[in-house]
Design an enzyme around this catalytic site. Structure first.
Site, PDB file in Angstrom:
ATOM      1  N   ASP A   1     -17.179  69.760  31.396  1.00 17.57           N
ATOM      2  CA  ASP A   1     -16.114  70.703  31.701  1.00 17.57           C
ATOM      3  C   ASP A   1     -14.822  69.878  31.800  1.00 17.57           C
ATOM      4  O   ASP A   1     -14.881  68.669  32.034  1.00 17.57           O
ATOM      5  CB  ASP A   1     -16.417  71.400  33.034  1.00 17.57           C
ATOM      6  CG  ASP A   1     -15.243  72.183  33.557  1.00 17.57           C
ATOM      7  OD1 ASP A   1     -14.709  73.010  32.799  1.00 17.57           O
ATOM      8  OD2 ASP A   1     -14.852  71.949  34.715  1.00 17.57           O
TER       9      ASP A   1
ATOM     10  N   ASP B   1     -18.076  71.348  37.709  1.00 25.58           N
ATOM     11  CA  ASP B   1     -17.846  71.430  39.157  1.00 25.58           C
ATOM     12  C   ASP B   1     -17.459  72.814  39.657  1.00 25.58           C
ATOM     13  O   ASP B   1     -17.401  73.037  40.855  1.00 25.58           O
ATOM     14  CB  ASP B   1     -16.748  70.442  39.560  1.00 25.58           C
ATOM     15  CG  ASP B   1     -15.368  70.906  39.115  1.00 25.58           C
ATOM     16  OD1 ASP B   1     -15.271  71.517  38.032  1.00 25.58           O
ATOM     17  OD2 ASP B   1     -14.395  70.669  39.851  1.00 25.58           O
TER      18      ASP B   1
END
Length: 641
Positions: free
Chosen positions: A330, A521
């Site tokens: 990400d 996250d």
């Protein structure tokens, strides 16, 4: 009764028989002869060996066999025959039964001690937590036991004191040693708004913080629970060993009977000698080490990971890591710092910020925080009819006019003039995310926001590529910004303009070319973390992301991705090495125990077979413990262009 107590009982009552065997060549016999051996061995069988017999009987009633079956049959056969031989004035070998029990228990003592050491290393963390806290109650600071601290309490921490529970600093600043929880050796600077972790050590400042998580909800308690679960979990390879054991035990019993028949019926050996060969086969073949191979390595590997700030949740992750070909990241908060800042404003700055702040006040997106921070000194009007449009932006009514803030996907029929397009492209090429601000279906300005890569991202990516792994960045940002950041940190491939709900689909597509690890996250990363073969969650991320990941990096350092993958691989490889050692003893020992080399004087008595089996267990435990010394490369020597 504990294994250790059973071992000492077996050892104490076996030693007289050992002394008798040593002194026998000198004409010194054990007082009482066979009767004394009978009494000593009976105590060993009734006390130390009883759990083996009970376990074997319980398995037999369920039409199963286990490792205890071989120990029980071997020792019971030697004992019962010796009772018969004693009554008929023949040679006895009570000592074989007693020694086998002693040596088997010796191997189990090694295993238990190793397990305790692995568990104690984690439990000691809990013991190091603060015992009391200085809490603000009714306007006064009072010291109360840790158990009485509740969520919302304001707690004062002085230099050199331990932080009682998890919380966020409300006043003051300091540096905190978080090494016991995260493995980070350097103290971390803390200020108002920063989170602190319970049980970590405050260094040189005084501060107040608000308790957010107490008791079993604290990070330390959750770490201990995760590690315990991991150490008690099974790697899929353990299923193979369980199946092998189910087939192996009956096969050994058949081989033992065949050994007895060959020696007694066909080769004319005495009943006692034929029985010794048969019992030796049963004892040497006992696959105790096979049962130790996986759990011991798993306990050491996960325990070491916890000390490094890397939490491996279960044994299945270890096996999956071994075949990972691609690592997907990400962008926001993973590759980048996750703290975007407004860098440029195109248009009337005051008007653009007023409209943007009015809309973003109700948004929880990281970009909204950046805009609100820039507009903190501007009085923004109230917005109504607020709507969040997934992956596009937000819209609302401000001062009776329709307003919007978002990316180009939100514009639909709104035309962007050439000058704005040029400026947007230039900003995106500088790795800045561009947000459009519109009013009454017209674009009134642009806001450029930049989230800089972490200092360690380039090194982390270089380490992974150096190990032959393909790296991919998966982001909702536009193609230009994503490519600019990817180029900066060295990412191989970029998949941009991805809606939050589509991340898992892209991970699934990448899995067609091999196993995939995903690092993220945020809340929107949870489906991708779950979909990936190995989900790696950053410790600073949301609870749902951490829950979805199979590996958690407590230090929020991207370099730990490579460490986590290497530790997992080395742990799994150690499991395979342990299985090799466990089988080697059986494969090499059974022919010797069966008497195939009797003609050249190479034999294996039941007691020596028991000792060899104990050393088999010891070799596996030692192999697992040595995992603590295995070098885990930090990637510090990787050259970064």
């Amino acid at each position: 009764m504990t294994i250790t107590k059973r071992f000492w009982i077996a050892l104490i009552f076996s030693i007289p028989m050992l002394i008798g065997m040593i002194l026998m060549p000198f004409g010194i016999a054990l007082p009482g002869g066979a009767i004394t051996q009978f009494v000593l061995t009976t105590i060993v069988m009734l006390v130390a060996a009883r759990p083996f017999l009970q376990s074997a009987w319980a398995s037999f009633k369920k039409h199963h066999s286990n490792m205890d079956t071989l120990v029980a049959i071997g020792t019971a056969t030697a004992y019962i025959y010796s009772v018969y031989a004693m009554l008929t004035n023949q040679a006895v070998f009570f000592e074989s039964a007693a020694f086998v029990v002693t040596f088997v228990l010796l191997g189990q003592v090694f295993e238990e001690r190793m397990r305790n050491n692995a568990s104690n290393a984690i439990e000691k963390l809990v013991d190091l937590q603060a015992k009391e806290a200085e809490v603000l109650r009714d306007g006064k600071l009072v010291k109360i036991p840790l158990e009485e601290v509740v969520t919302g309490d304001l707690i004062k921490v002085k230099p050199g004191q331990k932080i009682a529970v998890d919380g966020v600093i409300t006043d003051g600043s300091s540096t905190v040693d978080e090494s016991m929880v995260t493995g980070e050796s350097m103290p971390v600077a803390k200020k108002v708004g920063d989170k602190v972790i319970g049980s970590t050590m405050n260094s040189n400042g005084t501060f107040m913080f608000k308790a957010q998580k107490v008791g079993s909800d604290t990070m330390l308690s959750q770490i201990v629970e995760l590690v315990k679960k991991a150490q008690n979990s099974h790697a899929p390879i353990q299923n193979l060993t369980d199946k092998v054991s189910e087939i192996f035990v009956p096969a050994v019993l058949i081989l033992s009977i065949a050994t007895f028949l060959v020696w007694y019926v066909f080769l004319g050996a005495t009943l006692a000698n034929a029985l010794i060969f048969a019992v030796s086969v049963v004892v040497i073949a006992c696959p105790c080490a096979l049962g130790l191979a996986t759990p011991t390595a798993l306990m050491v590997g996960t325990g070491r990971g916890a000390k490094m700030g890397i939490l491996i949740k279960n044994g299945e992750v270890l096996e999956e890591v071994n075949d990972v070909k691609t690592v997907v990241f990400d962008k926001t908060g993973t590759i980048t710092k996750g703290k975007p800042e407004v860098t440029d404003i195109i248009g009337n700055e005051n008007q653009v910020l007023k409209i943007a702040a009015a809309l973003e006040e109700s948004s929880e997106h990281p970009l909204a925080t950046a805009i609100l921070n820039r507009a903190k000194d501007i009085a923004a009007p109230k917005a109504s009819d607020f709507k969040a449009i997934e992956g596009k932006g937000v819209s609302a009514v401000v001062d009776g006019k329709n307003a919007f803030v978002g990316n180009d996907k939100l514009l639909d029929d709104v035309k962007i003039d050439d000058d704005l397009t040029y400026k947007m492209t230039r900003l995106q090429d500088e790795a800045k995310t561009v947000v459009f601000v519109g009013l009454d279906n017209k674009i009134i300005g642009l806001i450029a926001i930049q989230d800089a890569p972490k200092e360690t991202s380039k090194e982390a990516i270089a380490t992974l590529k150096n190990r032959g792994l393909r790296t991919v960045m998966l982001t909702g940002d536009n193609q230009r910004v994503a490519k600019a950041i990817a180029k900066d940190v060295g990412i191989d491939e970029v998949i941009a303009d991805v809606l939050p709900g589509d991340k898992a689909d892209h991970v699934e597509d990448l899995q067609k070319n091999g196993k995939v690890a995903f690092v993220g996250d945020g809340i929107n990363d949870a489906p991708a973390l779950t979909m990936a073969d190995v989900g790696i969650a950053m410790g600073s991320g949301t609870d749902i992301a951490i829950e979805s990941g199979g590996i958690v990096l407590m230090k929020n350092d991207l370099r730990d991705v490579a460490k986590a993958l290497e530790l997992s691989r080395k742990t799994f490889n150690r499991i395979k090495l342990n299985l090799f050692w466990a089988f080697v003893y059986n494969v090499l020992g059974i022919p010797v125990a069966a008497g195939l080399f009797y003609a050249i004087g190479l034999t294996l008595s039941p007691e020596l077979a028991g000792l060899a089996m104990a050393f088999s267990s010891l070799s596996v435990v030692t192999s697992s413990v040595l995992l603590n010394r295995a070098k885990i490369s930090t990637g510090d020597n990787v050259k970064v262009a």
